[in-house]
Design a protein around this motif. Sequence first.
Motif, PDB file in Angstrom:
ATOM      1  N   LEU A  64       0.833  -1.204   0.000  1.00 38.87           N
ATOM      2  CA  LEU A  64       0.000   0.000   0.000  1.00 38.87           C
ATOM      3  C   LEU A  64       0.867   1.253   0.000  1.00 38.87           C
ATOM      4  O   LEU A  64       1.611   1.512   0.957  1.00 38.87           O
ATOM      5  CB  LEU A  64      -0.894  -0.019   1.249  1.00 38.87           C
ATOM      6  CG  LEU A  64      -2.241   0.708   1.205  1.00 38.87           C
ATOM      7  CD1 LEU A  64      -3.109   0.191   0.070  1.00 38.87           C
ATOM      8  CD2 LEU A  64      -2.962   0.541   2.540  1.00 38.87           C
ATOM      9  N   ARG A  72       4.517   3.904   3.513  1.00 33.25           N
ATOM     10  CA  ARG A  72       3.812   2.734   3.002  1.00 33.25           C
ATOM     11  C   ARG A  72       3.307   1.891   4.159  1.00 33.25           C
ATOM     12  O   ARG A  72       3.794   1.981   5.283  1.00 33.25           O
ATOM     13  CB  ARG A  72       4.738   1.888   2.117  1.00 33.25           C
ATOM     14  CG  ARG A  72       5.932   1.320   2.880  1.00 33.25           C
ATOM     15  CD  ARG A  72       6.826   0.451   2.016  1.00 33.25           C
ATOM     16  NE  ARG A  72       8.004  -0.008   2.773  1.00 33.25           N
ATOM     17  CZ  ARG A  72       8.013  -1.083   3.535  1.00 33.25           C
ATOM     18  NH1 ARG A  72       6.926  -1.815   3.675  1.00 33.25           N
ATOM     19  NH2 ARG A  72       9.119  -1.434   4.173  1.00 33.25           N
ATOM     20  N   GLY A  75      -1.773  -3.922   3.345  1.00 27.26           N
ATOM     21  CA  GLY A  75      -3.229  -4.005   3.417  1.00 27.26           C
ATOM     22  C   GLY A  75      -3.685  -5.331   2.844  1.00 27.26           C
ATOM     23  O   GLY A  75      -2.878  -6.098   2.306  1.00 27.26           O
ATOM     24  N   THR A  85      -6.633  -1.867   6.298  1.00 28.62           N
ATOM     25  CA  THR A  85      -5.288  -1.616   6.797  1.00 28.62           C
ATOM     26  C   THR A  85      -5.445  -0.994   8.188  1.00 28.62           C
ATOM     27  O   THR A  85      -6.523  -1.055   8.773  1.00 28.62           O
ATOM     28  CB  THR A  85      -4.491  -0.713   5.832  1.00 28.62           C
ATOM     29  OG1 THR A  85      -3.119  -0.642   6.268  1.00 28.62           O
ATOM     30  CG2 THR A  85      -5.076   0.692   5.742  1.00 28.62           C
ATOM     31  N   ALA A 101      -2.834   0.370  -4.360  1.00 28.60           N
ATOM     32  CA  ALA A 101      -2.507  -0.962  -3.852  1.00 28.60           C
ATOM     33  C   ALA A 101      -1.827  -1.742  -4.968  1.00 28.60           C
ATOM     34  O   ALA A 101      -2.389  -1.895  -6.050  1.00 28.60           O
ATOM     35  CB  ALA A 101      -3.765  -1.676  -3.385  1.00 28.60           C
ATOM     36  N   CYS A 119      -6.990   2.868  -4.823  1.00 26.92           N
ATOM     37  CA  CYS A 119      -7.749   2.572  -3.605  1.00 26.92           C
ATOM     38  C   CYS A 119      -7.872   3.831  -2.751  1.00 26.92           C
ATOM     39  O   CYS A 119      -7.706   3.800  -1.524  1.00 26.92           O
ATOM     40  CB  CYS A 119      -7.085   1.449  -2.809  1.00 26.92           C
ATOM     41  SG  CYS A 119      -7.029  -0.131  -3.662  1.00 26.92           S
ATOM     42  N   CYS A 136     -11.506   0.166  -3.476  1.00 24.77           N
ATOM     43  CA  CYS A 136     -10.608   0.107  -4.626  1.00 24.77           C
ATOM     44  C   CYS A 136     -11.396   0.036  -5.930  1.00 24.77           C
ATOM     45  O   CYS A 136     -12.404  -0.680  -6.007  1.00 24.77           O
ATOM     46  CB  CYS A 136      -9.702  -1.118  -4.521  1.00 24.77           C
ATOM     47  SG  CYS A 136      -8.720  -1.200  -3.006  1.00 24.77           S
TER      48      CYS A 136
END
Length: 373
Positions: A64, A72, A75, A85, A101, A119, A136
């Motif tokens: 992610l 970062r 997830g 997440t 993602a 996402c 997403c």
Amino acid sequence: MFKKISILLFLVISLLLTACGRQDNIGDETVSSSIIVGDLDWKEITSLSTSSPIRQNSGAVVDLDLPAMGSRCTGFMITEDILMTNHHCIPAASYARGVTAQFKHEAGVQKEDRESFDCSTFIGNHSELDFALLKCQGAPGAKYGVAQLSDKIAAKNLSVYVIQQNCDYYSVSDCDWSKKYSIGNITKIDAEYTHNADTLGGSSGSPVFSGSDHHVIALHHAGYGNNGMGRGYENYAVPMYKILAVLKSQFGMFAGTGGTSGGSRKFLDGGKSQSSALSLSAGSYDAEIEDAGADYFKLSLTKTTAMKVQIAFSHSKGDLDMALYNSKGQKLKVSEGTTNSELISMSLARGTYYLKVYGYSGATGKYVIELEK
């Protein structure tokens, strides 16, 4: 000399920005996003056979990228288009801006063979349980898989594994945070689970899978005792059954199911007095307190039994409590906390017992009750 100091500071700052995670001081120790416990023993996910359940579950786990955070996290897909997440990775809607993602970020997979999805649509988050939900585009879960969420209460020493996007950047600053897995155990059960599977900052938001049924038993989110090189004492994860209770009550997700598998869970209408108490057998059930009342359940034991009963609910919608009585109506134990769950655990002799679930100051609400014996 000044040039060397500047380079050193740059490297330190780079490491701090490489991975997201919460970090709080407790005395002289540190609670950080994640740590390595003992020797590092995580492995590349591609080292497993494609028939391995761990490898099969890894498809839903993503790298992610969080541009608004400058960092970062990890997830995983919980439906075809919804990703979970940590809250500390997406602390507010504005931090969802530009989030992507990346799937198949794995050792041996070329960058052009990986696939990224937008996402950036914020659904919501929960600070106490440290989770966040993003939508997403393109329904990537339909292609790469969806993790099955467990509503079971984990047992101490349960074998678990964490699938994460990470690498040991403390040892190699420019390492590749390809998808890896680490194996461990649940070492302590409290308001959250303590586990010893290796993780690092960047592993925040990783699913903790049960080694027995390969469902997500918890959401990894923190570690304790970082020695400055990512090594410490233990890691922490939020029980998934608590998160599921909130997903149902606040987000309207998975209503009437025990996780994402679609299996229905029985609804129990508890008795309204001890004399009309409903017999409770081992298992997990949905229930609800209405009209400022209480639910009564009957436990019939044919031998001395180590019993554990837990309720999970949304505290913000109503604080529920629980008490255990013997057949004479004497109160044996009570659980009256201020979180999203209550737990009573004790060894009981052969006989009949009664469990009362009630709302504080007349509170009402839906809850999940689970009995283990």
